[in-house]
Design an enzyme around this catalytic site. Structure first.
Site, PDB file in Angstrom:
ATOM      1  N   CYS A  70       0.817  -1.222   0.000  1.00  0.00           N
ATOM      2  CA  CYS A  70       0.000   0.000   0.000  1.00  0.00           C
ATOM      3  C   CYS A  70       0.846   1.265   0.000  1.00  0.00           C
ATOM      4  O   CYS A  70       0.512   2.244  -0.661  1.00  0.00           O
ATOM      5  CB  CYS A  70      -0.941  -0.009   1.199  1.00  0.00           C
ATOM      6  SG  CYS A  70      -0.105  -0.121   2.799  1.00  0.00           S
ATOM      7  N   HIS A 362      -1.970   0.894   7.133  1.00  0.00           N
ATOM      8  CA  HIS A 362      -2.285   1.036   5.716  1.00  0.00           C
ATOM      9  C   HIS A 362      -1.915   2.440   5.248  1.00  0.00           C
ATOM     10  O   HIS A 362      -1.803   3.369   6.053  1.00  0.00           O
ATOM     11  CB  HIS A 362      -3.784   0.790   5.512  1.00  0.00           C
ATOM     12  CG  HIS A 362      -4.218   0.635   4.081  1.00  0.00           C
ATOM     13  ND1 HIS A 362      -3.574  -0.194   3.190  1.00  0.00           N
ATOM     14  CD2 HIS A 362      -5.246   1.197   3.388  1.00  0.00           C
ATOM     15  CE1 HIS A 362      -4.187  -0.154   2.021  1.00  0.00           C
ATOM     16  NE2 HIS A 362      -5.194   0.693   2.109  1.00  0.00           N
ATOM     17  N   ASN A 383      -8.296   4.485  -2.555  1.00  0.00           N
ATOM     18  CA  ASN A 383      -7.668   3.289  -1.988  1.00  0.00           C
ATOM     19  C   ASN A 383      -6.999   2.497  -3.108  1.00  0.00           C
ATOM     20  O   ASN A 383      -7.117   2.832  -4.285  1.00  0.00           O
ATOM     21  CB  ASN A 383      -8.711   2.441  -1.259  1.00  0.00           C
ATOM     22  CG  ASN A 383      -8.101   1.566  -0.186  1.00  0.00           C
ATOM     23  OD1 ASN A 383      -6.886   1.421  -0.092  1.00  0.00           O
ATOM     24  ND2 ASN A 383      -8.945   0.971   0.639  1.00  0.00           N
TER      25      ASN A 383
END
Length: 438
Positions: A70, A362, A383
């Site tokens: 991520c 994250h 995202n």
């Protein structure tokens, strides 16, 4: 003071539970649907409208799939939006596999460095154990991605596509972990026996092994490629025989990654102080991981200023808290677990960090914010979980969630105060690998 649980106490607990009929109603709902569904607060959707007063022009989203990349996706998303704005091609994407490859090689090198440097310490010491635990890991920080881009550049996604092992890193990661940990024992023994030259030679062999493993699992990175794309106006563009670094410096010449600062909000640490995480640095001789700890209001102000100037914002957060993957809602009142269990589960941000209940799990990208006469209503979040999560991959975040569960934002230093600019230059207070910010 110890306490031995008695059968009489347990019987009393059971009596207390059963004397209230509502407990059984709640229990049936929780056991049938799960505690999150049973505590879901559908009133949240009435205030998270997905309309934003400031919003970047974005479209498609990326998908890290079953990997911990991520931090890399978020960094490349910020860069691709900059490229898209400059060259009118908002759906252009960079190859995450390319920089992932180099991260594995560079991270192995720095792992061997750390193992050699700590060979005189016990294997079960906190420092050595932390290095071993980090071996072969996917997770990372903004400065790790910045180091890779600065040293190796970037390439379009078509120049080095995803593979099975980048989409699902489990098998490769486990093999690499075993390899690195076995190597660590050998290198430690050589150093302890005074065979430094032999250890250095063997380190080179081990790095060659890691390169071979990564090339087999991921594929070798391209040394040259042709840039070819159509912009949003359907105009065709071709630039042939570019190296990854030439591409980065030519097409993203306005981006100086050294100008960006990670603002962190960690109330369990002293504010207005620059912290380092040397245990997580991934490229020797490149950027160090640095975090400038400031009150939350500065993260908010800088993020909004950068968005209003048309630039996305990398941010680190605890995404598994009060999040619904299907709707893409991020709100502190999304699940009323306190009401479900009839207990107080609330903790301050400081206490969550102190106890390990809170963490940066994250990284995502801010691409919009909604303000109403100075009040922040919500944020638009890009995202990297593909289009099936949220609204075609985009999440909406309440400002309360931002304050509670966002720990880091990456912003240009021009949005900092004069005092913060000076603090960002150092000195750095290094944190141990087991710190709450690690």
């Amino acid at each position: 003071m110890t306490h031995k649980l008695t059968l009489q106490e347990i019987e009393k607990f059971s009596q207390n539970f059963n004397k209230n009929p509502e407990h059984h109603v709640i229990a049936r709902a929780a056991q049938k649907n799960g505690v999150l569904a049973a505590s879901y607060n559908d009133r949240v959707q009435s205030k998270l409208t997905r309309v934003f007063s400031t919003e970047l022009d974005t479209d498609n989203v990326t998908n890290q799939k079953h990997s911990g990349r991520c931090w890399l996706f978020a960094t490349l998303n910020v860069l691709r939006h900059e490229f898209g704005k400059k060259y009118k091609t908002k759906n252009f994407t960079f190859s995450q596999a390319y920089n992932f490859f180099w991260d594995k090689i560079e991270r192995a090198n720095i792992f061997y460095n750390n193992i050699i440097e700590t060979a005189d310490k016990p294997l079960d010491s906190r420092e050595v154990k932390a290095h071993l635990d980090f071996a072969g890991a996917d997770g990372g920080q903004f400065h790790m991605a910045a180091s890779l881009v600065e040293k190796y550049g970037v390439v379009p996604s078509y120049a080095m596509p995803e593979t099975f092992n980048t989409n699902d890193t489990t098998g490769f990661s486990n093999a690499l972990k075993d390899k690195l940990k076995k190597d660590a024992l050998i290198l430690r023994k050589l150093i302890q026996d005074g065979k430094t030259a032999e250890a250095e030679d063997l380190r080179t062999k081990f790095l060659n092994d890691v390169y071979r493993m990564t090339a087999i699992a991921v594929g070798e990175p391209p040394k040259h490629f042709d840039l070819e794309y159509r912009d949003d106006d359907k105009n065709y563009h071709l630039d042939k025989n570019l190296t990854p670094l030439e591409f980065f410096h030519k097409y993203l010449s306005g981006v100086d990654l050294n100008d960006y600062v990670v603002l962190t909000n960690a109330p369990d640490h002293e504010y207005n102080k620059l912290y380092g995480l040397p245990s997580e640095d991934n490229v020797e001789g490149q950027y160090r991981i640095k975090l400038l700890n400031v009150p939350m209001e500065y993260l908010t102000q800088a993020s909004i200023a950068q968005l209003k100037d048309g630039e996305a914002v990398w941010f680190g957060n605890d995404v598994l808290r009060q999040m619904d993957r299907q709707t893409g809602y991020l709100d502190t009142n999304l699940y009323k677990l306190d009401d479900l269990f009839q207990v107080d589960l609330k903790m301050s941000k400081e206490d969550r960090l102190k106890t390990g209940a809170g963490e940066v799990s994250h990284a995502m990208t801010l691409v919009g914010v909604d303000e109403d006469n100075g009040d922040i209503r919500q944020w638009k979040v890009e995202n990297s979980w593909g289009e099936k999560s949220g609204a075609k991959g985009y999440f909406v975040m309440s400002n309360d969630w931002f304050n509670d569960y966002v720990y880091e934002v990456v912003v240009h230093k021009k949005y900092l105060t004069e005092e913060q600019k000076k603090l960002a230059e150092g000195p750095i207070t290094d944190l141990p690998a087991w710190d709450s910010l690690a």
